[in-house]
Design a protein around this motif. Structure first.
Motif, PDB file in Angstrom:
ATOM      1  N   ILE A   1       0.855  -1.158   0.070  1.00 37.08           N
ATOM      2  CA  ILE A   1       0.032   0.009  -0.091  1.00 37.08           C
ATOM      3  C   ILE A   1       0.699   1.169   0.093  1.00 37.08           C
ATOM      4  CG2 ILE A   1      -1.843   1.150   1.479  1.00 37.08           C
ATOM      5  CD1 ILE A   1      -2.615  -1.374   2.510  1.00 37.08           C
ATOM      6  N   ARG A   2       0.721   2.238  -0.981  1.00 31.97           N
ATOM      7  CA  ARG A   2       1.361   3.617  -1.250  1.00 31.97           C
ATOM      8  C   ARG A   2       0.543   4.837  -0.882  1.00 31.97           C
ATOM      9  NH1 ARG A   2       4.854   2.445  -6.554  1.00 31.97           N
ATOM     10  NH2 ARG A   2       4.520   4.901  -6.230  1.00 31.97           N
ATOM     11  N   ARG A   3       1.138   5.662  -0.423  1.00 32.01           N
ATOM     12  CA  ARG A   3       0.246   7.050  -0.233  1.00 32.01           C
ATOM     13  C   ARG A   3      -0.101   7.572  -1.508  1.00 32.01           C
ATOM     14  NH1 ARG A   3       3.786  10.970   1.795  1.00 32.01           N
ATOM     15  NH2 ARG A   3       5.365   9.815   0.779  1.00 32.01           N
ATOM     16  N   ASP A   4       0.520   7.238  -2.494  1.00 34.64           N
ATOM     17  CA  ASP A   4       0.200   7.987  -3.940  1.00 34.64           C
ATOM     18  C   ASP A   4      -0.405   7.158  -4.883  1.00 34.64           C
ATOM     19  OD1 ASP A   4       2.322   6.097  -4.223  1.00 34.64           O
ATOM     20  OD2 ASP A   4       3.635   7.567  -5.488  1.00 34.64           O
ATOM     21  N   ARG A   5      -0.911   5.914  -4.492  1.00 32.40           N
ATOM     22  CA  ARG A   5      -1.671   5.102  -5.450  1.00 32.40           C
ATOM     23  C   ARG A   5      -2.941   4.699  -4.760  1.00 32.40           C
ATOM     24  NH1 ARG A   5       2.311   2.330  -8.750  1.00 32.40           N
ATOM     25  NH2 ARG A   5       0.781   0.948  -9.359  1.00 32.40           N
ATOM     26  N   PRO A   6      -3.870   4.117  -5.616  1.00 37.43           N
ATOM     27  CA  PRO A   6      -4.891   3.604  -4.988  1.00 37.43           C
ATOM     28  C   PRO A   6      -4.883   2.167  -4.480  1.00 37.43           C
ATOM     29  CG  PRO A   6      -5.358   3.787  -7.250  1.00 37.43           C
ATOM     30  CD  PRO A   6      -3.971   4.437  -7.008  1.00 37.43           C
ATOM     31  N   LEU A   7      -5.763   1.619  -3.986  1.00 34.39           N
ATOM     32  CA  LEU A   7      -5.784   0.171  -3.452  1.00 34.39           C
ATOM     33  C   LEU A   7      -7.051  -0.364  -3.912  1.00 34.39           C
ATOM     34  CD1 LEU A   7      -4.947  -1.929  -1.186  1.00 34.39           C
ATOM     35  CD2 LEU A   7      -6.572  -0.636   0.279  1.00 34.39           C
ATOM     36  N   ARG A   8      -6.799  -1.741  -4.353  1.00 39.38           N
ATOM     37  CA  ARG A   8      -7.841  -2.423  -4.791  1.00 39.38           C
ATOM     38  C   ARG A   8      -8.456  -3.558  -3.602  1.00 39.38           C
ATOM     39  NH1 ARG A   8      -8.126  -7.383  -8.728  1.00 39.38           N
ATOM     40  NH2 ARG A   8     -10.194  -7.211  -9.744  1.00 39.38           N
ATOM     41  N   TYR A   9      -9.784  -3.498  -3.529  1.00 39.01           N
ATOM     42  CA  TYR A   9     -10.285  -4.328  -2.433  1.00 39.01           C
ATOM     43  C   TYR A   9     -11.190  -5.085  -2.993  1.00 39.01           C
ATOM     44  CZ  TYR A   9     -13.047  -6.074   1.355  1.00 39.01           C
ATOM     45  OH  TYR A   9     -13.957  -6.673   2.433  1.00 39.01           O
ATOM     46  N   VAL A  10     -11.010  -6.451  -2.802  1.00 41.47           N
ATOM     47  CA  VAL A  10     -11.868  -7.536  -3.408  1.00 41.47           C
ATOM     48  C   VAL A  10     -12.751  -8.492  -2.245  1.00 41.47           C
ATOM     49  CG1 VAL A  10     -11.849 -10.063  -4.815  1.00 41.47           C
ATOM     50  CG2 VAL A  10     -10.322  -7.943  -5.436  1.00 41.47           C
ATOM     51  N   ASN A  11     -14.019  -8.695  -2.222  1.00 40.43           N
ATOM     52  CA  ASN A  11     -14.578  -9.433  -1.339  1.00 40.43           C
ATOM     53  C   ASN A  11     -14.789 -10.851  -2.045  1.00 40.43           C
ATOM     54  OD1 ASN A  11     -16.349 -10.775   0.380  1.00 40.43           O
ATOM     55  ND2 ASN A  11     -17.916  -9.532   0.110  1.00 40.43           N
ATOM     56  N   ALA A  12     -14.171 -11.702  -1.595  1.00 44.28           N
ATOM     57  CA  ALA A  12     -13.875 -13.119  -2.184  1.00 44.28           C
ATOM     58  C   ALA A  12     -14.615 -13.933  -1.193  1.00 44.28           C
ATOM     59  CB  ALA A  12     -12.547 -13.533  -2.458  1.00 44.28           C
ATOM     60  N   MET A  13     -15.334 -13.597  -0.164  1.00 43.30           N
ATOM     61  CA  MET A  13     -16.048 -14.349   0.490  1.00 43.30           C
ATOM     62  C   MET A  13     -17.217 -14.897   0.134  1.00 43.30           C
ATOM     63  SD  MET A  13     -15.337 -12.341   4.213  1.00 43.30           S
ATOM     64  CE  MET A  13     -15.693 -13.977   5.245  1.00 43.30           C
ATOM     65  N   ARG A  14     -17.722 -16.098   0.608  1.00 45.35           N
ATOM     66  CA  ARG A  14     -18.731 -16.571   0.080  1.00 45.35           C
ATOM     67  C   ARG A  14     -20.121 -16.326   0.911  1.00 45.35           C
ATOM     68  NH1 ARG A  14     -16.810 -22.989  -1.411  1.00 45.35           N
ATOM     69  NH2 ARG A  14     -15.451 -22.387  -3.071  1.00 45.35           N
ATOM     70  N   GLY A  15     -21.034 -15.982   0.496  1.00 43.42           N
ATOM     71  CA  GLY A  15     -22.355 -15.854   0.921  1.00 43.42           C
ATOM     72  C   GLY A  15     -22.007 -14.568   2.156  1.00 43.42           C
ATOM     73  N   GLN A  16     -21.243 -13.741   2.009  1.00 40.82           N
ATOM     74  CA  GLN A  16     -21.123 -12.880   3.014  1.00 40.82           C
ATOM     75  C   GLN A  16     -20.648 -11.418   2.421  1.00 40.82           C
ATOM     76  OE1 GLN A  16     -20.678 -13.015   6.894  1.00 40.82           O
ATOM     77  NE2 GLN A  16     -20.978 -10.827   6.379  1.00 40.82           N
ATOM     78  N   VAL A  17     -21.464 -10.447   2.469  1.00 40.49           N
ATOM     79  CA  VAL A  17     -20.781  -9.232   2.194  1.00 40.49           C
ATOM     80  C   VAL A  17     -19.638  -8.582   3.203  1.00 40.49           C
ATOM     81  CG1 VAL A  17     -23.225  -8.332   1.123  1.00 40.49           C
ATOM     82  CG2 VAL A  17     -22.513  -7.561   3.425  1.00 40.49           C
ATOM     83  N   ASP A  18     -18.717  -7.715   2.718  1.00 46.19           N
ATOM     84  CA  ASP A  18     -17.622  -7.395   3.731  1.00 46.19           C
ATOM     85  C   ASP A  18     -17.314  -5.933   3.317  1.00 46.19           C
ATOM     86  OD1 ASP A  18     -15.922  -7.455   5.735  1.00 46.19           O
ATOM     87  OD2 ASP A  18     -14.716  -9.069   5.047  1.00 46.19           O
ATOM     88  N   GLU A  19     -16.650  -5.279   4.346  1.00 45.60           N
ATOM     89  CA  GLU A  19     -16.220  -4.001   4.098  1.00 45.60           C
ATOM     90  C   GLU A  19     -14.660  -3.939   4.309  1.00 45.60           C
ATOM     91  OE1 GLU A  19     -18.116  -1.222   6.781  1.00 45.60           O
ATOM     92  OE2 GLU A  19     -17.059  -2.119   8.464  1.00 45.60           O
ATOM     93  N   LEU A  20     -14.098  -2.782   4.171  1.00 46.73           N
ATOM     94  CA  LEU A  20     -12.868  -2.554   4.495  1.00 46.73           C
ATOM     95  C   LEU A  20     -12.637  -1.208   5.348  1.00 46.73           C
ATOM     96  CD1 LEU A  20      -9.637  -3.475   4.336  1.00 46.73           C
ATOM     97  CD2 LEU A  20      -9.406  -2.133   2.257  1.00 46.73           C
ATOM     98  N   ALA A  21     -12.528  -1.154   6.648  1.00 47.66           N
ATOM     99  CA  ALA A  21     -12.275   0.156   7.561  1.00 47.66           C
ATOM    100  C   ALA A  21     -11.162   0.085   7.796  1.00 47.66           C
ATOM    101  CB  ALA A  21     -13.218   0.034   8.431  1.00 47.66           C
ATOM    102  N   VAL A  22     -10.370   1.357   7.571  1.00 46.55           N
ATOM    103  CA  VAL A  22      -8.895   1.870   7.568  1.00 46.55           C
ATOM    104  C   VAL A  22      -8.823   2.709   8.766  1.00 46.55           C
ATOM    105  CG1 VAL A  22      -6.828   2.220   6.487  1.00 46.55           C
ATOM    106  CG2 VAL A  22      -8.507   0.812   5.139  1.00 46.55           C
ATOM    107  N   TYR A  23      -7.948   2.337   9.685  1.00 50.65           N
ATOM    108  CA  TYR A  23      -7.615   3.091  10.659  1.00 50.65           C
ATOM    109  C   TYR A  23      -6.125   3.550  10.810  1.00 50.65           C
ATOM    110  CZ  TYR A  23     -12.449   2.277  12.129  1.00 50.65           C
ATOM    111  OH  TYR A  23     -13.678   2.121  12.249  1.00 50.65           O
ATOM    112  N   PRO A  24      -5.736   4.857  10.810  1.00 48.38           N
ATOM    113  CA  PRO A  24      -4.128   4.905  11.527  1.00 48.38           C
ATOM    114  C   PRO A  24      -3.901   4.563  13.151  1.00 48.38           C
ATOM    115  CG  PRO A  24      -5.400   6.918  11.181  1.00 48.38           C
ATOM    116  CD  PRO A  24      -6.242   5.970  10.858  1.00 48.38           C
ATOM    117  N   LEU A  25      -3.006   3.901  13.286  1.00 49.37           N
ATOM    118  CA  LEU A  25      -2.392   3.549  14.463  1.00 49.37           C
ATOM    119  C   LEU A  25      -1.340   4.692  14.951  1.00 49.37           C
ATOM    120  CD1 LEU A  25      -2.331  -0.093  13.937  1.00 49.37           C
ATOM    121  CD2 LEU A  25      -4.029   1.034  15.038  1.00 49.37           C
TER     122      LEU A  25
END
Length: 301
Positions: free
Chosen positions: A198-222
């Motif tokens: 993951i880079r600051r100057d480029r986007p990120l691809r997110y894929v939900n490959a789970m079966r029968g389940q929606v999913d999200e990607l919640a990102v937090y700085p630590l």
């Protein structure tokens, strides 16, 4: 989406053409991004788009808004039904009620993800949209008084988006991500798998490959360098505990995608450590997926 303590389980139905979408190649010419501005003073969204890889820039003017998504109603489903079932996902008290509302929601619509934006910055997302009628929505409007604007039922921010076929064969362009995060089922439970960096100057691809389940990607700085993935998993098992491992108000990422869907997201990232998490709960017990171990800490150089 931020705290899915009421968001429960957006469990799923069948994903149409899922694998094809995950691996779909996109043509090379890129149109201008479309702007979405959400806030307590209004909801500004595009009325039309050209089919293909459509990029949206998302900005919020309030802390009570900023989780924008795209949905497409299935044939014969009315918008009122979709609104009602999405509210029910957050408002139902019992796990059984949340599961039932989630199943009804997945019968209503296909979810294409979106972007989580924080006040003072801009996020983006790119979704592959075939021609048709879609809805652009503010998820926080459905989450109640403690998260969003708390509008009356039927007054939530939901706007139509008509996607029409391209006039030529050039098609839409493709965002070029530096890495892919995939949500997967494993013998140990749900997990995120990172391919690339993951880079600051480029986007990120997110894929939900789970079966029968929606999913999200919640990102937090630590900000605490001692926080571990195990610490974050324990927090999701009991979200009332303090101190929290991250600032809930600093959430970035994408709201839920239906199974087999993918999206490309652009986030205003700084250098440092980030937690990849999901507040969506699993279809078996309505517990957050991150409580079952879907947590990944990454470092952005």
């Amino acid at each position: 989406m931020n705290t899915w303590t009421r968001r429960g389980l957006l469990t799923a139905g069948t994903a149409t053409a899922a694998l094809a979408l995950i691996g779909a190649e996109m043509p090379s010419r890129r149109p201008e991004p479309l702007d979405i501005v959400t806030g307590e003073d209004g909801f500004s969204t595009p009325a039309t788009a050209v089919a293909g890889a459509v990029t949206f820039r998302v900005r919020t003017t309030s802390t009570r808004t900023g989780i924008v998504g795209i949905a497409r109603l299935r044939r014969g489903i009315g918008e009122a039904s979709f609104r009602r079932h999405l509210r029910d996902v957050f408002e139902k008290e019992s796990p059984e009620g949340v599961i039932e509302a989630s199943k009804e929601l997945m019968v209503d619509a296909e979810l294409y993800g979106g972007a989580m934006a924080v006040l003072g910055s801009q996020s983006s997302f790119t979704a592959w949209l075939p021609p048709g009628r879609y809805l652009v929505l503010e998820y926080k409007d459905f989450e109640g008084p403690y998260r969003g604007r708390d509008p009356l039922p039927g007054a939530e921010y939901v706007s139509p988006l008509l996607v029409h076929a391209a006039d030529d064969t050039g098609g839409a362009g493709r965002a070029r991500p530096s890495a892919t995060v995939t949500a997967v089922d494993t013998a140990r439970g749900p997990r995120f798998v990172l391919d690339g960096r993951i880079r600051r100057d480029r986007p990120l691809r997110y894929v939900n490959a789970m079966r029968g389940q929606v999913d999200e990607l919640a990102v937090y700085p630590l900000t605490d360098g001692s926080v571990t993935e195990a610490d974050i998993q324990r927090f999701f098992q009991d979200t009332s505990q303090t101190p929290r491992p991250f600032d809930l108000a600093a959430q970035l990422g994408t709201p839920p995608l239906s199974p087999g869907r993918s999206t490309v997201i652009g986030m205003p990232l700084d250098r440092g450590r980030y937690a990849l998490t999901s507040w969506v709960a699993g279809m078996k017990d309505a517990q957050h997926l991150s409580a079952h171990g879907q947590v990944l800490i990454v470092t952005v150089p």
